[in-house]
Design a protein around this motif. Structure first.
Motif, short mmCIF file in Angstrom:
data_model
loop_
_atom_site.label_atom_id
_atom_site.label_comp_id
_atom_site.label_asym_id
_atom_site.label_seq_id
_atom_site.Cartn_x
_atom_site.Cartn_y
_atom_site.Cartn_z
N ALA A 22 -4.35 30.60 53.61
CA ALA A 22 -4.52 32.53 54.06
C ALA A 22 -4.24 33.72 55.17
CB ALA A 22 -5.74 32.34 53.91
N LYS A 23 -3.60 33.35 56.00
CA LYS A 23 -3.13 34.26 57.18
C LYS A 23 -2.06 34.83 56.78
CE LYS A 23 -3.05 32.98 60.92
NZ LYS A 23 -2.12 31.55 62.55
N ILE A 24 -1.39 34.69 56.03
CA ILE A 24 0.10 35.28 55.15
C ILE A 24 0.10 36.18 53.71
CG2 ILE A 24 1.00 33.45 56.05
CD1 ILE A 24 2.11 32.14 53.45
N ASP A 25 1.33 36.87 53.75
CA ASP A 25 0.91 38.06 53.58
C ASP A 25 2.90 37.86 52.29
OD1 ASP A 25 1.93 39.87 54.82
OD2 ASP A 25 0.49 40.76 54.36
N VAL A 26 3.45 38.63 51.69
CA VAL A 26 4.61 38.71 51.32
C VAL A 26 5.05 40.21 52.27
CG1 VAL A 26 5.91 39.03 49.75
CG2 VAL A 26 4.67 37.52 49.15
N ARG A 27 5.66 39.31 53.14
CA ARG A 27 6.30 40.64 54.16
C ARG A 27 7.17 40.07 55.39
NH1 ARG A 27 2.72 42.68 59.40
NH2 ARG A 27 2.26 40.67 59.89
N GLU A 28 8.18 40.80 55.66
CA GLU A 28 8.85 40.42 56.44
C GLU A 28 8.97 40.77 58.20
OE1 GLU A 28 13.86 39.32 56.47
OE2 GLU A 28 12.77 39.37 54.38
N LYS A 29 9.87 40.39 58.89
CA LYS A 29 9.30 40.54 60.05
C LYS A 29 11.48 40.44 60.72
CE LYS A 29 5.40 38.40 62.27
NZ LYS A 29 4.85 38.45 63.51
N THR A 30 11.92 42.00 60.76
CA THR A 30 13.27 42.19 60.92
C THR A 30 13.66 41.47 62.51
OG1 THR A 30 13.24 44.93 60.93
CG2 THR A 30 13.27 43.11 58.99
N ALA A 31 13.36 42.24 63.06
CA ALA A 31 13.48 42.42 64.68
C ALA A 31 14.35 40.76 65.64
CB ALA A 31 12.75 42.99 65.62
N PRO A 32 15.44 40.09 65.28
CA PRO A 32 15.30 38.90 66.12
C PRO A 32 15.25 38.94 67.70
CG PRO A 32 17.20 39.69 65.86
CD PRO A 32 16.55 41.20 65.15
N PRO A 33 14.20 37.48 68.11
CA PRO A 33 13.78 37.47 69.82
C PRO A 33 15.27 37.19 69.98
CG PRO A 33 13.44 35.47 68.62
CD PRO A 33 14.22 36.86 67.13
N ASP A 34 15.55 37.90 71.75
CA ASP A 34 16.85 37.68 72.43
C ASP A 34 16.67 35.92 72.83
OD1 ASP A 34 18.97 38.43 74.20
OD2 ASP A 34 17.55 37.55 75.49
N LEU A 35 17.47 35.42 72.53
CA LEU A 35 17.46 33.40 72.84
C LEU A 35 17.09 33.15 74.83
CD1 LEU A 35 20.46 31.93 71.04
CD2 LEU A 35 17.77 32.49 69.75
N SER A 36 18.21 34.46 75.09
CA SER A 36 17.78 34.37 76.90
C SER A 36 16.46 34.23 77.54
CB SER A 36 18.85 34.60 77.44
OG SER A 36 19.68 34.76 77.06
N ALA A 37 15.36 35.04 76.75
CA ALA A 37 14.39 35.08 76.93
C ALA A 37 13.51 33.93 76.47
CB ALA A 37 13.69 36.50 76.43
N ILE A 38 13.59 33.53 74.99
CA ILE A 38 13.14 32.55 74.93
C ILE A 38 13.52 30.81 75.95
CG2 ILE A 38 12.87 30.62 72.83
CD1 ILE A 38 13.62 32.97 71.31
N PHE A 39 14.63 31.03 76.23
CA PHE A 39 15.19 29.80 76.98
C PHE A 39 14.59 29.61 77.79
CE2 PHE A 39 16.62 29.08 72.03
CZ PHE A 39 15.16 27.91 71.94
N SER A 40 15.43 30.71 78.50
CA SER A 40 15.73 30.57 79.97
C SER A 40 14.69 30.20 81.18
CB SER A 40 15.82 32.20 80.43
OG SER A 40 17.24 32.43 79.81
N LYS A 41 13.50 30.67 81.06
CA LYS A 41 11.96 30.12 81.62
C LYS A 41 12.36 28.70 81.27
CE LYS A 41 7.60 30.76 81.92
NZ LYS A 41 5.85 31.68 81.40
N THR A 42 11.75 28.15 80.46
CA THR A 42 11.88 25.97 79.94
C THR A 42 12.72 25.82 80.57
OG1 THR A 42 11.10 26.98 77.61
CG2 THR A 42 11.39 25.05 78.11
N ASN A 43 13.87 25.83 81.15
CA ASN A 43 15.21 25.90 81.74
C ASN A 43 15.12 25.93 82.91
OD1 ASN A 43 16.53 24.39 79.52
ND2 ASN A 43 17.07 26.73 78.90
N LYS A 44 14.44 26.41 83.59
CA LYS A 44 14.18 26.92 84.86
C LYS A 44 13.30 25.72 85.42
CE LYS A 44 15.76 31.67 85.04
NZ LYS A 44 15.36 33.24 85.64
N GLU A 45 12.20 25.32 84.55
CA GLU A 45 10.69 24.60 84.86
C GLU A 45 11.52 23.30 85.04
OE1 GLU A 45 8.44 25.77 82.02
OE2 GLU A 45 7.83 27.89 82.84
N ASN A 46 12.59 23.09 83.82
CA ASN A 46 12.94 21.75 83.82
C ASN A 46 13.65 21.28 84.36
OD1 ASN A 46 11.15 21.04 81.55
ND2 ASN A 46 12.99 21.50 79.91
#
Length: 232
Positions: free
Chosen positions: A208-232
């Motif tokens: 019920a949380k969804i309706d038909v629409r679309e997000k178009t702005a892709p995130p930056d891979l560096s921002a997603i994974f850099s912090k995680t890899n620094k912690e590992n």
């Protein structure tokens, strides 16, 4: 450790990080997963990255397109309906099996995950709460005594996370925070009928949380994974 085992370890680590990013909705549908970029971020070869992407493609959460490489899968409105219908069917069978097979130790672990999820919500850590919610469902499937159900559900949970990232409506409420705990209480009491009823309602609330629409702005891979890899 042999070279083969070392590569398998790297494969698994990268896979889990990408999978977690999907559960936390940091990776959204349409995001391009560049082999070169991921290889640089994780410090591995393109061969290892390609192996991970092929596994994710097999699970349906990544599409590998000719001349374009891999992207996080987009889902049509009709596919979204089918995914949630499939997830409900699997989750209800998981609950039925769990009522018969789950151990006290396993149930205690699931209650601990519920507590961690509620803590994350209280701290406004939306991503962590989403990941813990997904993990709860996956561990419940693992503990239900049917490894095939657990395998099916892993793909469906990750696909649902992508659907929500693509179609979530900001003006619709999240599931009540008490639902997971109530389901576990019913399972612990061996009340199969109640557990099935509560899980069915829970999946309906997620959908019920969804309706038909679309997000178009892709995130930056560096921002997603850099912090995680620094912690590992």
């Amino acid at each position: 450790m042999s070279t083969g085992k070392a590569q398998q370890g790297k494969d698994a680590n990268i896979y889990e990080q990408v999978f977690d990013a999907i559960l936390e909705q940091r990776l959204i549908p349409g995001t391009r997963l560049s082999e070169d970029k991921l290889g640089q971020l994780f410090g591995v070869s393109r061969t290892i990255v390609r192996t991970v992407l092929q596994r994710l493609a097999f699970e349906g959460v990544v599409e590998i397109q000719r001349h374009q490489g891999a992207i996080i899968a987009r889902t049509t409105a009709e596919q979204a309906r089918q995914v949630f219908a499939a997830r409900k069917a699997v989750e209800l069978e998981v609950v039925r099996n769990a009522c018969r097979h789950i151990s006290a130790v396993q149930l205690e672990h699931l209650h601990a995950l519920v507590w961690e999820e509620q803590e994350a919500r209280g701290q406004q850590d939306h991503g962590r709460a989403l990941r813990l919610s997904g993990e709860l469902h996956l561990y419940l499937a693992e503990y239900c005594g049917n490894e095939f159900l657990a395998g099916f559900l892993r793909s469906l949970v990750s696909r649902c996370s992508l659907i929500i990232a693509q179609y979530e409506a900001a003006d619709r409420h999240s599931c009540p925070p008490t639902e997971h705990g109530a389901i576990l209480e019913a399972i612990g009491a061996g009340d199969e009928a109640l557990a099935v009823k509560l899980m069915a309602a829970h999946i309906d609330h997620i959908e019920a949380k969804i309706d038909v629409r679309e997000k178009t702005a892709p995130p930056d891979l560096s921002a997603i994974f850099s912090k995680t890899n620094k912690e590992n």
